[in-house]
Scaffold this active site. Structure first.
Site, PDB file in Angstrom:
ATOM      1  N   HIS A 165      54.173  62.022  -0.215  1.00 57.57           N
ATOM      2  CA  HIS A 165      54.058  63.404  -0.704  1.00 57.57           C
ATOM      3  C   HIS A 165      53.391  64.278   0.347  1.00 57.57           C
ATOM      4  O   HIS A 165      52.769  63.781   1.296  1.00 57.57           O
ATOM      5  CB  HIS A 165      53.232  63.461  -1.992  1.00 57.57           C
ATOM      6  CG  HIS A 165      51.785  63.096  -1.801  1.00 57.57           C
ATOM      7  ND1 HIS A 165      51.363  61.809  -1.553  1.00 57.57           N
ATOM      8  CD2 HIS A 165      50.656  63.856  -1.802  1.00 57.57           C
ATOM      9  CE1 HIS A 165      50.050  61.789  -1.409  1.00 57.57           C
ATOM     10  NE2 HIS A 165      49.593  63.018  -1.551  1.00 57.57           N
ATOM     11  N   ARG A 220      38.240  65.000  -1.358  1.00 61.93           N
ATOM     12  CA  ARG A 220      39.115  65.827  -0.521  1.00 61.93           C
ATOM     13  C   ARG A 220      38.809  67.298  -0.744  1.00 61.93           C
ATOM     14  O   ARG A 220      38.673  67.743  -1.885  1.00 61.93           O
ATOM     15  CB  ARG A 220      40.576  65.545  -0.890  1.00 61.93           C
ATOM     16  CG  ARG A 220      41.556  66.052   0.147  1.00 61.93           C
ATOM     17  CD  ARG A 220      42.974  65.796  -0.297  1.00 61.93           C
ATOM     18  NE  ARG A 220      43.439  66.837  -1.170  1.00 61.93           N
ATOM     19  CZ  ARG A 220      44.444  66.700  -2.042  1.00 61.93           C
ATOM     20  NH1 ARG A 220      45.091  65.557  -2.145  1.00 61.93           N
ATOM     21  NH2 ARG A 220      44.815  67.711  -2.792  1.00 61.93           N
ATOM     22  N   ASP A 249      50.478  67.296  -0.139  1.00 60.39           N
ATOM     23  CA  ASP A 249      49.588  67.689  -1.231  1.00 60.39           C
ATOM     24  C   ASP A 249      50.061  68.990  -1.887  1.00 60.39           C
ATOM     25  O   ASP A 249      50.237  70.016  -1.212  1.00 60.39           O
ATOM     26  CB  ASP A 249      48.150  67.892  -0.719  1.00 60.39           C
ATOM     27  CG  ASP A 249      47.540  66.593  -0.206  1.00 60.39           C
ATOM     28  OD1 ASP A 249      47.906  65.517  -0.705  1.00 60.39           O
ATOM     29  OD2 ASP A 249      46.689  66.677   0.712  1.00 60.39           O
ATOM     30  N   HIS A 307      52.305  61.977   3.417  1.00 65.56           N
ATOM     31  CA  HIS A 307      51.439  60.806   3.476  1.00 65.56           C
ATOM     32  C   HIS A 307      51.538  59.990   2.204  1.00 65.56           C
ATOM     33  O   HIS A 307      52.051  60.466   1.177  1.00 65.56           O
ATOM     34  CB  HIS A 307      49.986  61.207   3.776  1.00 65.56           C
ATOM     35  CG  HIS A 307      49.373  62.136   2.791  1.00 65.56           C
ATOM     36  ND1 HIS A 307      49.689  63.478   2.724  1.00 65.56           N
ATOM     37  CD2 HIS A 307      48.460  61.933   1.809  1.00 65.56           C
ATOM     38  CE1 HIS A 307      49.000  64.048   1.765  1.00 65.56           C
ATOM     39  NE2 HIS A 307      48.242  63.136   1.166  1.00 65.56           N
TER      40      HIS A 307
END
Ligand code: SIN
Length: 303
Positions: free
Chosen positions: A127, A291, A129, A276
Site C-alpha cells: 500500500h 508513525r 499510506d 510498502h
C-alpha cells in the site's frame, strides 16, 4: 523487437542508476539496493538539525525514497518537530484511536503495539499510506521502539520503476485513466475497523499514473490495499488491469528492498513514490511503532 523475457526492467534500473548523484557533505548515505532504500548515519534527529543537513536528508530521500536512521531516541515532540520540517501539516489518521491501535490521545500520531493478542497489524499488505485521501500523505516517519528477535521488516517498492518498466503501448493505455481509492477497502476489509457513527471512510479518485511534484517523474499510483476500480473500464477490464499492475508491484523483487529494523530506528519514506508492506512474520512476538505523517495542503496526485 520483443523477446521471450522482458528486458524493460533492466533498462529502467540502468537509467535509474545513470542519474547523477552528488556526494553528501553533512551526512553519510549507504544505499541498501540499486533501486530503493538507504541508511543514513552521522545525524542525531532528537535535537535541532541544521538547514544544510536537512536539505541533504531531503535529497537523500528524493534519491532513495526510503531512508533509515539507527538509534534515534525520539520522543513524540521531537518526532513531530522533524516531520514538520518536511512542510505542510501533520496528518490526523482516521484510525488513530480505533480498536487495535494505541488509543493515543494524540491524533497526529498513529501508534500500534502488535503482539500475541493482535489479529492484524498496520500495513500488512502492499500500500501507500492513506491513498484514499484527496490529499494523500506525502512523507511518513515511522519510529519503531520494540522489534521482534527476528523478522518484522518493512518491504518497499519503487513506484517510478514500476511505471518506467512498462511497455510504451501499455503506458499510453494507462495515461488517461483514473481510479477509485477507498478507505473501507483497506480498513474495514483489512482491519475490521468501522467508521464512527454517521461517518464513512474517505474515497478519492486519482490518476493511475501521476507526476511526482518534487522530481517531475511519472510513477504508478495504484495499490492493492486501497485501489478498487479504474473508472473508465468495465469491472471485468478493471479487475484484470488492476490485478496485472498489483502483481507487477508485488512480484518485481528487483524494484524492492526489505528494511531491517533495530530498536529505536526511524524510517522516513516518500509515500507517493513508493509502496510498502509491513511483513508480519514474527507472531506471536511483539513489535511497536509510532508513525507521524505529512500532508501538503492543496497537493493532490495529478498527471
Ligand atoms: C505502515 O505505516 O504502513 C506500517 C509500516 C510498518 O509497520 O513497518
Amino acid at each position: 523487437m520483443s523477446f521471450y523475457r522482458d528486458f524493460n526492467d533492466k533498462t529502467a534500473i540502468a537509467a535509474w542508476n545513470a542519474a547523477p548523484r552528488k556526494p553528501f557533505e553533512t551526512i553519510e548515505v549507504k544505499r541498501l539496493s540499486p533501486t530503493v532504500g538507504a541508511e543514513i548515519s552521522g545525524v542525531d534527529l532528537s535535537g535541532e538539525i541544521s538547514e544544510p543537513q536537512f536539505e541533504e536528508i531531503r535529497r537523500a530521500l528524493d534519491e532513495n525514497l526510503a531512508v533509515i536512521f539507527r538509534d534515534q531516541n525520539l520522543d513524540r515532540a521531537a518526532h513531530k518537530r522533524l516531520a514538520k520540517k518536511f512542510g505542510g501539516a501533520l496528518h490526523r489518521h482516521e484510525l488513530a484511536a480505533s480498536r487495535g491501535f494505541d488509543a493515543a490521545p494524540d491524533a497526529e500520531v498513529l501508534a500500534w503495539r502488535t503482539g500475541p493478542e493482535s489479529r492484524f497489524t498496520a500495513g500488512d499488505g502492499w500500500h501507500a499510506d492513506v491513498s484514499c485521501d484527496a490529499e494523500p500523505i506525502f512523507v511518513s516517519l515511522l519510529h519503531v521502539t520494540r522489534t521482534p528477535p527476528t523478522g518484522g521488516d518493512t518491504a518497499f517498492a519503487n513506484a517510478y520503476l514500476a511505471y518506467d518498466s512498462l511497455s510504451e503501448p501499455f503506458k499510453a493505455f494507462l495515461e488517461g485513466l483514473t481510479a477509485i481509492h477507498d478507505g473501507a477497502e483497506g480498513w474495514s476489509a483489512g482491519y475490521g475497523a468501522k467508521p464512527a457513527d454517521g461517518k464513512s471512510y474517505p474515497i478519492s479518485e486519482h490518476p493511475v499514473v501521476i507526476t511526482h511534484p518534487r522530481t517531475g517523474r511519472k510513477l504508478l499510483y495504484v495499490n492493492p490495499s486501497f485501489t478498487t476500480k479504474i473508472l473508465q473500464l468495465t469491472k471485468t477490464e478493471s479487475d484484470a488491469v488492476l490485478g496485472l499492475l498489483f502483481r507487477h508491484i508485488e512480484s518485481q523483487i528487483a524494484f524492492q528492498t526489505r528494511i531491517r529494523w533495530t530498536p529505536n530506528a526511524l524510517l522516513i519514506w516518500d509515500n507517493w513514490a513508493t509502496q510498502h508492506h509491513a511483513v508480519w512474520d514474527y507472531y506471536p512476538e511483539a513489535r511497536w511503532g509510532e508513525r507521524v505523517s505529512v500532508v501538503i495542503p492543496g497537493q493532490k496526485p495529478s498527471r
